[in-house]
Design a protein around this motif. Structure first.
Motif, short mmCIF file in Angstrom:
data_model
loop_
_atom_site.label_atom_id
_atom_site.label_comp_id
_atom_site.label_asym_id
_atom_site.label_seq_id
_atom_site.Cartn_x
_atom_site.Cartn_y
_atom_site.Cartn_z
N LEU A 169 0.79 -1.25 0.00
CA LEU A 169 0.00 0.00 0.00
C LEU A 169 0.82 1.29 0.00
CD1 LEU A 169 -3.09 0.48 0.06
CD2 LEU A 169 -2.92 0.79 2.53
N THR A 170 2.13 1.21 0.08
CA THR A 170 2.88 2.47 0.22
C THR A 170 3.88 2.71 -0.89
OG1 THR A 170 4.39 1.27 1.67
CG2 THR A 170 2.71 2.62 2.72
N SER A 171 3.82 1.88 -1.94
CA SER A 171 4.83 2.05 -2.98
C SER A 171 4.21 1.72 -4.34
CB SER A 171 6.04 1.15 -2.65
OG SER A 171 7.07 1.39 -3.58
N GLY A 172 5.07 1.28 -5.26
CA GLY A 172 4.58 0.95 -6.60
C GLY A 172 4.21 2.20 -7.38
N VAL A 173 3.36 2.01 -8.36
CA VAL A 173 3.04 3.08 -9.31
C VAL A 173 2.27 4.23 -8.63
CG1 VAL A 173 0.86 2.14 -10.17
CG2 VAL A 173 2.36 3.40 -11.74
N PRO A 185 9.92 9.20 -11.59
CA PRO A 185 9.18 10.44 -11.83
C PRO A 185 7.70 10.21 -12.08
CG PRO A 185 10.36 9.77 -13.82
CD PRO A 185 10.75 8.81 -12.73
N ARG A 186 6.93 11.27 -11.85
CA ARG A 186 5.52 11.26 -12.16
C ARG A 186 5.12 12.67 -12.56
NH1 ARG A 186 2.26 9.68 -7.01
NH2 ARG A 186 0.52 10.23 -8.37
N GLY A 187 4.05 12.78 -13.31
CA GLY A 187 3.57 14.11 -13.68
C GLY A 187 3.04 14.13 -15.10
N ILE A 188 2.58 15.31 -15.53
CA ILE A 188 2.15 15.51 -16.91
C ILE A 188 3.09 16.56 -17.49
CG2 ILE A 188 0.27 16.23 -18.44
CD1 ILE A 188 -1.70 15.30 -16.26
N PHE A 189 3.80 16.20 -18.54
CA PHE A 189 4.85 17.06 -19.10
C PHE A 189 4.58 17.30 -20.58
CE2 PHE A 189 6.67 14.07 -15.95
CZ PHE A 189 7.03 14.98 -14.95
N PRO A 190 5.18 18.40 -21.14
CA PRO A 190 5.10 18.57 -22.59
C PRO A 190 5.89 17.45 -23.28
CG PRO A 190 6.14 20.49 -21.52
CD PRO A 190 5.96 19.45 -20.48
N ASP A 191 5.39 16.93 -24.37
CA ASP A 191 6.21 15.97 -25.11
C ASP A 191 6.92 16.69 -26.26
OD1 ASP A 191 4.45 16.30 -27.17
OD2 ASP A 191 3.66 14.24 -27.13
N ASN A 192 7.67 15.97 -27.08
CA ASN A 192 8.42 16.68 -28.11
C ASN A 192 7.69 16.72 -29.44
OD1 ASN A 192 8.81 14.04 -28.62
ND2 ASN A 192 10.94 14.01 -27.86
N VAL A 207 2.75 14.39 -22.20
CA VAL A 207 2.96 13.00 -21.82
C VAL A 207 2.65 12.84 -20.32
CG1 VAL A 207 5.46 13.44 -21.56
CG2 VAL A 207 4.65 11.08 -21.74
N GLY A 208 1.85 11.86 -19.99
CA GLY A 208 1.54 11.56 -18.59
C GLY A 208 2.44 10.43 -18.12
N VAL A 209 3.11 10.64 -17.00
CA VAL A 209 4.12 9.67 -16.54
C VAL A 209 3.84 9.21 -15.12
CG1 VAL A 209 6.58 9.31 -16.06
CG2 VAL A 209 5.88 10.79 -17.95
N ASN A 210 3.81 7.90 -14.91
CA ASN A 210 3.88 7.31 -13.58
C ASN A 210 4.90 6.20 -13.61
OD1 ASN A 210 0.81 8.34 -13.75
ND2 ASN A 210 1.60 8.47 -11.67
N THR A 211 5.49 5.92 -12.46
CA THR A 211 6.59 4.97 -12.42
C THR A 211 6.29 3.84 -11.46
OG1 THR A 211 8.13 6.78 -12.87
CG2 THR A 211 9.07 4.76 -11.92
N GLN A 212 6.35 2.62 -11.98
CA GLN A 212 6.22 1.45 -11.10
C GLN A 212 7.59 1.14 -10.55
OE1 GLN A 212 4.05 -0.38 -9.68
NE2 GLN A 212 4.28 -2.56 -9.99
N ARG A 213 7.71 1.11 -9.23
CA ARG A 213 9.02 0.96 -8.61
C ARG A 213 8.87 0.18 -7.33
NH1 ARG A 213 12.33 3.46 -5.00
NH2 ARG A 213 14.48 3.82 -5.69
N THR A 255 -0.04 -9.09 -3.52
CA THR A 255 0.17 -8.42 -4.80
C THR A 255 0.49 -6.94 -4.58
OG1 THR A 255 -0.78 -8.16 -7.03
CG2 THR A 255 -2.31 -7.92 -5.17
N ASP A 256 0.81 -6.25 -5.66
CA ASP A 256 1.29 -4.87 -5.51
C ASP A 256 0.12 -3.91 -5.33
OD1 ASP A 256 0.26 -4.09 -8.00
OD2 ASP A 256 2.17 -4.14 -9.03
N ASN A 257 0.46 -2.63 -5.26
CA ASN A 257 -0.53 -1.61 -4.92
C ASN A 257 -1.65 -1.52 -5.97
OD1 ASN A 257 -1.69 0.59 -3.65
ND2 ASN A 257 0.24 1.69 -3.37
N LEU A 258 -1.28 -1.42 -7.23
CA LEU A 258 -2.31 -1.22 -8.27
C LEU A 258 -3.08 -2.51 -8.56
CD1 LEU A 258 -3.65 0.69 -10.28
CD2 LEU A 258 -1.87 0.11 -11.93
N PHE A 259 -2.37 -3.62 -8.72
CA PHE A 259 -3.10 -4.87 -8.97
C PHE A 259 -4.01 -5.19 -7.77
CE2 PHE A 259 0.74 -6.25 -11.67
CZ PHE A 259 0.17 -5.72 -12.82
N GLY A 260 -3.51 -4.89 -6.57
CA GLY A 260 -4.30 -5.17 -5.36
C GLY A 260 -5.56 -4.32 -5.30
#
Ligand code: NAD
Ligand code: IPM
Ligand code: MN
Length: 369
Positions: A137-141, A146-153, A158-164, A244-249
């Motif tokens: 419940l305290t980690s994962g995506v 990094p996370r956020g919504i950034f300009p792409d090229n 681009v919307g970014v989330n990181t599974q970690r 299981t992990d945070n999102l799958f759970g």
């Protein structure tokens, strides 16, 4: 000895409605069982934003760190959907989970006999079902950078989330799953997507490591989470504990909830490390949300919130017998035919209100003395 302390954060939508019924049960324990809790109440979610401009005030966070257990109703609602991401109601709940370091989220799915006909699955598939999903419940995506919504090229965004996941994060939640399994059916099934994600490969290896070094006597299997979703609907009784992990759970536990009849039935306990006083840091909340479609109408099923309080009795206060007493009272009222609207089948009948369900459970508690 001081009374055990509870912080109640009822939140938004149906949160305060279902929590009112829990408060009656807390009072019942004081008057009828001589078990007194020191209860304080505060705001979380949209209601906290309305008052303080933040979904969780620092003072509330500090209080949550001090009490023996937090009881939470639900947060969120359409009025807050367009707020800046940093102050959305859900961020209040996520901050509580993160800062209290509640890494192990227990989401049991049990089928009460009286509801076995009500599930969308056939009776023989779900009757007697008793599984425990352990969600990290305290980690994962949910929290990875990094996370956020950034300009792409290309002139777009681009919307970014990181599974970690780290070794330690996986091992500690795996341990809590193995510990639970030892007191239940002695089986753990770990779910990830090691076929497409490196974090899934690490998850599988570390869960296996904990098994081989610390819990070789518990049966361990691994399953891809998409297959797990399918197996939960096909033959859920094959499982005992799922880790299981945070999102799958998050997703798999909503799915498991529906096996039991209604999302309004599923409680949860979010537990952190055991502290010097022998109690884990803990927050208890129903799996469901603020249900804006039925909020304010007295239709909400309070059972998930009441069963979450029963989990508090069991996991924070070592009152397993009283937890069982509350669970038995719920079982009795369901067996007697009490149904909130979410538990009515297509053939109709007259549903009872949130308050009536709470009162029926109190009457069953009285009868248990
Ligand atoms: P939800 O769980 O609020 O509702 C899904 C469906 O289940 C709705 O039809 C609702 O009426 C029904 N339902 C849920 N709980 C019920 C109960 N106790 N009794 C009877 N019926 C019940 O999910 P949602 O609609 O996707 O989300 C609504 C809001 O709640 C969103 O803002 C979401 O972010 C938030 N949410 C909060 C939590 C939480 O506080 N832990 C959990 C999930 C969703
Ligand atoms: C849950 C909810 C939360 C989650 C939201 C409200 C942050 O869906 O507790 O299941 O996604 O974890
Ligand atoms: Mn959810």
């Amino acid at each position: 000895m001081a009374n055990p302390s509870l912080l109640i954060l009822a939140g938004d939508g149906i949160g305060p409605e279902v929590m009112t019924e829990v408060k009656k049960i807390i009072t019942w324990f004081g008057t009828k069982r001589g078990v007194h809790f020191d209860v304080t109440e505060d705001l979380v979610g949209g209601c906290a934003y309305d008052k303080h401009g933040t979904p969780l005030h620092d003072d509330t966070m500090a209080r949550a760190m001090q009490v023996d257990a937090v009881l939470l109703g639900a947060v969120g609602g359409p009025a807050y959907d367009n707020l800046d991401f940093s102050v959305k109601p859900e961020r209040g709940l996520l901050r509580l989970r993160k800062e209290m370091d509640l890494f192990s989220n227990l989401r049991p799915a049990q089928c009460f006999d009286a509801l076995a006909d009500f599930s969308s699955l056939k009776k023989d598939i779900i009757s007697g079902l008793d599984i425990m999903i352990v969600r990290e419940l305290t980690s994962g995506v949910y929290f990875g950078e990094p996370r956020g919504i950034f300009p792409d090229n290309e002139g777009g965004r681009v919307g970014v989330n990181t599974q970690r996941y780290t070794t330690n994060e996986i091992r500690r939640v795996a341990r809590s799953a193995f510990e639970l399994a030892k007191r239940r059916g002695n089986k753990v099934c770990s779910m990830e997507k090691a076929n497409v994600m490196e974090s899934g490969i690490l998850w599988r290896e570390e869960v296996q490591w904990v098994h081989d070094h610390e819990y070789p006597e518990v049966e361990l299997s691994h399953m891809y989470a998409d297959n797990g979703a399918m197996q939960l609907v096909r033959w859920p009784k094959q499982f005992d504990v799922i880790v299981t992990d945070n999102l799958f759970g998050d997703i798999l536990s909503d799915c498991a909830a529906m096996l039991t009849g209604s999302l309004g039935m599923l409680p949860s306990a979010s537990l952190g490390a055991v502290q010097a006083n022998g109690r884990p840091k803990a927050l208890y909340e129903p799996v469901h949300g603020s249900a804006p479609d039925i909020a304010g109408q007295g239709k909400a099923n309070p059972i998930a919130c009441i069963l979450s309080f029963a989990m508090a009795l069991r996991y924070s206060f070592d009152m397993g017998d009283d937890a069982a007493r509350v669970e038995k009272a719920v079982e009795t009222v369901l067996a007697n035919g009490a149904r909130t609207a979410d538990l009515m089948d297509k053939d109709g009948g007259t549903p009872i209100s949130t308050t009536q369900m709470g009162d029926a459970i109190l009457a069953a508690l009285d009868a248990s003395l």
